[in-house]
Structures are given as structure tokens and as C-alpha cells.
Enzyme design. Structure first.
Site, PDB file in Angstrom:
ATOM      1  N   THR A  73    -103.203  -9.396 -15.040  1.00 51.97           N
ATOM      2  CA  THR A  73    -104.375  -9.421 -14.182  1.00 51.97           C
ATOM      3  C   THR A  73    -104.286 -10.640 -13.265  1.00 51.97           C
ATOM      4  O   THR A  73    -103.226 -11.265 -13.178  1.00 51.97           O
ATOM      5  CB  THR A  73    -105.665  -9.318 -15.041  1.00 51.97           C
ATOM      6  OG1 THR A  73    -106.780  -9.273 -14.173  1.00 51.97           O
ATOM      7  CG2 THR A  73    -105.837 -10.470 -16.023  1.00 51.97           C
ATOM      8  N   LYS A  77    -100.378  -9.960 -10.402  1.00 54.33           N
ATOM      9  CA  LYS A  77     -99.898  -8.593 -10.152  1.00 54.33           C
ATOM     10  C   LYS A  77     -98.803  -8.488  -9.083  1.00 54.33           C
ATOM     11  O   LYS A  77     -97.924  -7.643  -9.181  1.00 54.33           O
ATOM     12  CB  LYS A  77    -101.076  -7.692  -9.776  1.00 54.33           C
ATOM     13  CG  LYS A  77    -102.065  -7.504 -10.917  1.00 54.33           C
ATOM     14  CD  LYS A  77    -103.175  -6.562 -10.517  1.00 54.33           C
ATOM     15  CE  LYS A  77    -104.258  -6.528 -11.582  1.00 54.33           C
ATOM     16  NZ  LYS A  77    -105.295  -5.546 -11.289  1.00 54.33           N
ATOM     17  N   ASN A  98     -99.381  -4.010 -12.774  1.00 55.18           N
ATOM     18  CA  ASN A  98    -100.441  -4.406 -13.714  1.00 55.18           C
ATOM     19  C   ASN A  98    -100.079  -4.041 -15.149  1.00 55.18           C
ATOM     20  O   ASN A  98    -100.805  -4.393 -16.077  1.00 55.18           O
ATOM     21  CB  ASN A  98    -101.793  -3.775 -13.342  1.00 55.18           C
ATOM     22  CG  ASN A  98    -101.868  -2.327 -13.783  1.00 55.18           C
ATOM     23  OD1 ASN A  98    -100.909  -1.572 -13.609  1.00 55.18           O
ATOM     24  ND2 ASN A  98    -102.973  -1.936 -14.383  1.00 55.18           N
ATOM     25  N   ASP A 133    -103.354   0.811 -11.770  1.00 51.80           N
ATOM     26  CA  ASP A 133    -104.648   0.540 -11.118  1.00 51.80           C
ATOM     27  C   ASP A 133    -105.042   1.655 -10.141  1.00 51.80           C
ATOM     28  O   ASP A 133    -106.218   2.000 -10.030  1.00 51.80           O
ATOM     29  CB  ASP A 133    -104.601  -0.783 -10.344  1.00 51.80           C
ATOM     30  CG  ASP A 133    -104.714  -1.991 -11.267  1.00 51.80           C
ATOM     31  OD1 ASP A 133    -105.323  -1.871 -12.341  1.00 51.80           O
ATOM     32  OD2 ASP A 133    -104.188  -3.053 -10.897  1.00 51.80           O
ATOM     33  N   GLY A 158    -114.447  -4.277   2.020  1.00 46.51           N
ATOM     34  CA  GLY A 158    -113.436  -5.144   1.403  1.00 46.51           C
ATOM     35  C   GLY A 158    -112.043  -4.608   1.643  1.00 46.51           C
ATOM     36  O   GLY A 158    -111.817  -3.389   1.593  1.00 46.51           O
ATOM     37  N   GLY A 160    -109.196  -6.637   0.329  1.00 43.03           N
ATOM     38  CA  GLY A 160    -108.320  -7.521  -0.448  1.00 43.03           C
ATOM     39  C   GLY A 160    -107.335  -6.688  -1.251  1.00 43.03           C
ATOM     40  O   GLY A 160    -107.065  -5.529  -0.909  1.00 43.03           O
ATOM     41  N   ALA A 162    -107.473  -5.212  -4.290  1.00 45.39           N
ATOM     42  CA  ALA A 162    -107.983  -3.978  -4.900  1.00 45.39           C
ATOM     43  C   ALA A 162    -108.415  -2.978  -3.826  1.00 45.39           C
ATOM     44  O   ALA A 162    -108.195  -1.765  -3.965  1.00 45.39           O
ATOM     45  CB  ALA A 162    -109.153  -4.305  -5.823  1.00 45.39           C
ATOM     46  N   TYR A 253    -118.508  -4.492 -12.220  1.00 42.21           N
ATOM     47  CA  TYR A 253    -119.147  -3.784 -13.339  1.00 42.21           C
ATOM     48  C   TYR A 253    -120.016  -4.685 -14.191  1.00 42.21           C
ATOM     49  O   TYR A 253    -120.634  -4.228 -15.156  1.00 42.21           O
ATOM     50  CB  TYR A 253    -118.106  -3.064 -14.206  1.00 42.21           C
ATOM     51  CG  TYR A 253    -117.032  -3.949 -14.770  1.00 42.21           C
ATOM     52  CD1 TYR A 253    -115.797  -4.014 -14.154  1.00 42.21           C
ATOM     53  CD2 TYR A 253    -117.258  -4.733 -15.889  1.00 42.21           C
ATOM     54  CE1 TYR A 253    -114.802  -4.834 -14.640  1.00 42.21           C
ATOM     55  CE2 TYR A 253    -116.279  -5.556 -16.393  1.00 42.21           C
ATOM     56  CZ  TYR A 253    -115.046  -5.601 -15.766  1.00 42.21           C
ATOM     57  OH  TYR A 253    -114.067  -6.430 -16.257  1.00 42.21           O
TER      58      TYR A 253
HETATM   59  P1  ATR Z   1    -109.106  -8.459  -5.401  1.00 45.96           P
HETATM   60  O1  ATR Z   1    -107.713  -8.521  -5.903  1.00 45.96           O
HETATM   61  O2  ATR Z   1    -110.154  -8.401  -6.478  1.00 45.96           O
HETATM   62  O3  ATR Z   1    -109.293  -7.407  -4.373  1.00 45.96           O
HETATM   63  P2  ATR Z   1    -109.022 -10.368  -3.245  1.00 45.96           P
HETATM   64  O4  ATR Z   1    -107.713  -9.834  -2.813  1.00 45.96           O
HETATM   65  O5  ATR Z   1    -109.221 -11.862  -3.272  1.00 45.96           O
HETATM   66  O6  ATR Z   1    -109.395  -9.895  -4.713  1.00 45.96           O
HETATM   67  O7  ATR Z   1    -110.150  -9.693  -2.320  1.00 45.96           O
HETATM   68  C1  ATR Z   1    -111.483 -10.098  -2.353  1.00 45.96           C
HETATM   69  C2  ATR Z   1    -112.285  -9.291  -1.335  1.00 45.96           C
HETATM   70  O8  ATR Z   1    -113.642  -9.742  -1.376  1.00 45.96           O
HETATM   71  C3  ATR Z   1    -111.824  -9.464   0.098  1.00 45.96           C
HETATM   72  O9  ATR Z   1    -112.104  -8.284   0.813  1.00 45.96           O
HETATM   73  C4  ATR Z   1    -112.721 -10.614   0.573  1.00 45.96           C
HETATM   74  O10 ATR Z   1    -112.871 -10.712   1.961  1.00 45.96           O
HETATM   75  P3  ATR Z   1    -111.829 -11.580   2.824  1.00 45.96           P
HETATM   76  O11 ATR Z   1    -110.621 -10.709   3.003  1.00 45.96           O
HETATM   77  O12 ATR Z   1    -112.534 -11.852   4.084  1.00 45.96           O
HETATM   78  O13 ATR Z   1    -111.530 -12.821   2.031  1.00 45.96           O
HETATM   79  C5  ATR Z   1    -114.019 -10.211  -0.072  1.00 45.96           C
HETATM   80  N1  ATR Z   1    -114.932 -11.340  -0.212  1.00 45.96           N
HETATM   81  C6  ATR Z   1    -114.842 -12.370  -1.083  1.00 45.96           C
HETATM   82  N2  ATR Z   1    -115.874 -13.217  -0.909  1.00 45.96           N
HETATM   83  C7  ATR Z   1    -116.628 -12.722   0.108  1.00 45.96           C
HETATM   84  C8  ATR Z   1    -117.843 -13.131   0.755  1.00 45.96           C
HETATM   85  N3  ATR Z   1    -118.476 -14.252   0.405  1.00 45.96           N
HETATM   86  N4  ATR Z   1    -118.324 -12.363   1.746  1.00 45.96           N
HETATM   87  C9  ATR Z   1    -117.689 -11.216   2.110  1.00 45.96           C
HETATM   88  N5  ATR Z   1    -116.552 -10.781   1.535  1.00 45.96           N
HETATM   89  C10 ATR Z   1    -116.031 -11.515   0.544  1.00 45.96           C
END
Ligand code: ATR
Length: 311
Positions: A73, A77, A98, A133, A158, A160, A162, A253
Site C-alpha cells: 500500500t 505500489k 499492490n 486494485d 481526482g 491521483g 487511484a 470509507y
Molecule cells: P491516491 O493514490 O490515494 O490516489 P494521490 O495520488 O496522492 O493518492 O491522489 C490524491 C488525490 O486527491 C489527487 O487527485 C489530489 O489532487 P492533486 O492532484 O491536485 O494533488 C486530491 N487532493 C488531495 N488533497 C486535496 C485538496 N485539499 N483539495 C482537492 N483535491 C485534493
């Protein structure tokens, strides 16, 4: 005597683990150990805190002492792609590992998961990297929201790690229209370009849907907003009204009902949190290791009791 007995049982036991940092609150041991007991396997699943700079060493160590497999995790990954001996197509396709399955050669010289060999004593071992995943996402959407993924119109909040896998996987499942919204605009643009290249039959655009006929089938939140009580909702309701969505899935969750889900429910949407993703990625990992059908409901109950207790 009891002590002696448990010692000799321990010697016979084989191990699986989840590596992460932080890992203290992982629900994976409870979920997997419930299934392991149900299947009557002599395994134990543990959680180990592993720093990213120690990941390669920790994978090798698990392999050398005969672990059945590992889950990885945050933040491991992507790093692990270069730390296993072979990648399954799932890990190649989604660009992340994963699940690792340790394999040895059976009497016919065929690589076989250690968890499926009763009398493996010595010989060459290899670590095979998988990604469960992506299947976790689609199985959760199908079972918890009853969605048929083909031809869906989806708004992603989002982009990122995931969110990227979710959007690509839904494109692979032939979703019709994807709308990508992310705080960092450039990341949604990069993801849209990747979807266009890999899945050209899915229409993808950056930003909220504008003037489209009918409702959006699904809004999917993959941002971390919702984990904390004081987080704002991850959607700009001046640009998109939740009443224009049929279903809303929040990867968060815990809490069980985020502000986004509460608003979505009030707007008449079907809703689900992301527990099913954790469940199904674990189900698929256990099936890779054991070659057996995982006891899904036993695992779901174990997760629910552990995470929500008597809420
Ligand atoms: P994961 O592996 O869980 O997807 P990640 O790759 O760090 O974690 O992605 C986190 C997501 O949450 C991203 O879409 C991030 O937006 P950015 O690409 O702009 O960083 C979003 N995110 C995290 N904090 C945020 C906030 N305060 N407001 C809006 N989006 C947020």
C-alpha cells in the site's frame, strides 16, 4: 503443553503480509485472517511498517523465508514495479503493484504459487507482481451500486494514483463519456491524453459536464477530501448539481458516510463508500495466492466490524 503446541503450530505456519508506511491502522490483516480461518489454511497475515528505501530488501526477505505473498500500500505500489522478478499483465497494464505472489517450481518444473504447493521444500523462488486494485474498483461499482459499466457517463473527482487507475479501467470497460476534474488541472489533462491514446473509443474531456442531455450515471470521488471532518466536499456544486447524477461512489470509507455521500443521498442518488474496493482487491489477492474462491461475505463482515465497530 499448550505453549509447546502453539510453538510447533507456529513452525508449520506460513505468512503473508501487507507492507506500507504508515500501516498501523490497516484493516487487511483482519480481513485476510478471517478468510484464512474460513478456508482452513495454516497461514497468518500480518502488517509490517516498511520505509520506501527498504522495500526491495523487505520483498527479498519475505521471498527468502518462504512467505506466501504480500500486499503493498502507500507509498510502495509504483516503486515495486522494479523490485519483483516478473510482472503479471495486470501490473503492466495499470503501472502499479499492490499484490506479490511468491512462486516456486512444482514437480513438472512449472512456476506455481507457494500457497498452492503442499510439499515445497527448496529450490528457486520468484516474486510475481500483480495489480488487483483495478478489479477492486469495478467489482465494487458492480456489486455495491449495481452498475453495468458499459456506456456509462462518469464524472471523476481526482486524478491521483487511484483516480487514474479508476478512469483507465472504466475506459477499458467501455464507459461512454468520462469527465475529469482535479485540483491540479495538468494532471487531468495528462490523464485525458492517456485515455485518448489507450482507449480511443471512450470520449474524455477535462472539466465538469456542460449542457449534456440526461443525467450522469456516476460521480466517483478519488480525492482524499472527506477523510477529515473539516474537509470541504470535493465537488463544486455551482458547476454540477448532485441531483443530476444517478449514483455517487466515494473511495473514502472512513467515515462510512462522507459529506459528499450525505449530500448525494439527500439529492436522491444511489450511494456507496469505498469499502468494497478494499474488500475486492483483497478477495482477488487471496485467490491468486490460494487458487481457491475467497469467502467474500466473511471478509466483508470482518472489515465492517473492524472499521465501523458498533457505530
Ligand atoms: P491516491 O493514490 O490515494 O490516489 P494521490 O495520488 O496522492 O493518492 O491522489 C490524491 C488525490 O486527491 C489527487 O487527485 C489530489 O489532487 P492533486 O492532484 O491536485 O494533488 C486530491 N487532493 C488531495 N488533497 C486535496 C485538496 N485539499 N483539495 C482537492 N483535491 C485534493
Amino acid at each position: 503443553m499448550d505453549k509447546l503446541l502453539s510453538k510447533s503450530e507456529d513452525v508449520l505456519k506460513q505468512y503473508c503480509a501487507v507492507y506500507g508506511q504508515p500501516i498501523k491502522h490497516s484493516a487487511s490483516p483482519v480481513m485476510h485472517n478471517s478468510a484464512i480461518a474460513e478456508l482452513g489454511l495454516k497461514w497468518q497475515y500480518i502488517a509490517l511498517e516498511v520505509a520506501p528505501e527498504k522495500l526491495g530488501e523487505a520483498i527479498e526477505k519475505a521471498k527468502s523465508i518462504g512467505y506466501i505473498g504480500l500486499n503493498l500500500t502507500v507509498p510502495h505500489k509504483i516503486l515495486a514495479l522494479n523490485m519483483v522478478d516478473i510482472l503479471d499483465d495486470s501490473a503492466k497494464k495499470w503501472g502499479a503493484v499492490n499484490t506479490i505472489c511468491f512462486e516456486g517450481k512444482n514437480q513438472n518444473n512449472v512456476w506455481t504459487p507457494l500457497g498452492q504447493m503442499t510439499n515445497f521444500h527448496q529450490g528457486e523462488l520468484r516474486a510475481k507482481g500483480y495489480n488487483t486494485d483495478a478489479d477492486g474498483i469495478t467489482l465494487a461499482l458492480q456489486t455495491d451500486l449495481g452498475l453495468n459499466l458499459k456506456d456509462l457517463k462518469v464524472l471523476f473527482l481526482g486524478a491521483g494514483g487511484a483516480g487514474r487507475v479508476a478512469a483507465l479501467k472504466l475506459a477499458e470497460e467501455k464507459a461512454a463519456e468520462l469527465y475529469l476534474v482535479n485540483r491540479t488541472f495538468s494532471k487531468s489533462e495528462e490523464l485525458a491524453a492517456e485515455i485518448n491514446t489507450r482507449y480511443p473509443s471512450t470520449s474524455v474531456s477535462v472539466g465538469y459536464p456542460q449542457n449534456i442531455p440526461g443525467k450522469i450515471d456516476l460521480v466517483l470521488n478519488s480525492t482524499s477530501l472527506g477523510l477529515n471532518d473539516n474537509d470541504p466536499v470535493p465537488i463544486d456544486e455551482t458547476k454540477f448539481k448532485l441531483a443530476n447524477a444517478r449514483s455517487v461512489f466515494d473511495m473514502v470509507y472512513n467515515p462510512a458516510e462522507t459529506k459528499l455521500l450525505a449530500k448525494a443521498k439527500a439529492a436522491g442518488c444511489n450511494t456507496s463508500n469505498g469499502l468494497g474496493m478494499l474488500l475486492w482487491q483483497g478477495v482477488k489477492a487471496l485467490e491468486i495466492w490460494s487458487g481457491q474462491t475467497a469467502p467474500v461475505e466473511v471478509m466483508r463482515n470482518a472489515l465492517t466490524n473492524y472499521i465501523y465497530g458498533n457505530e
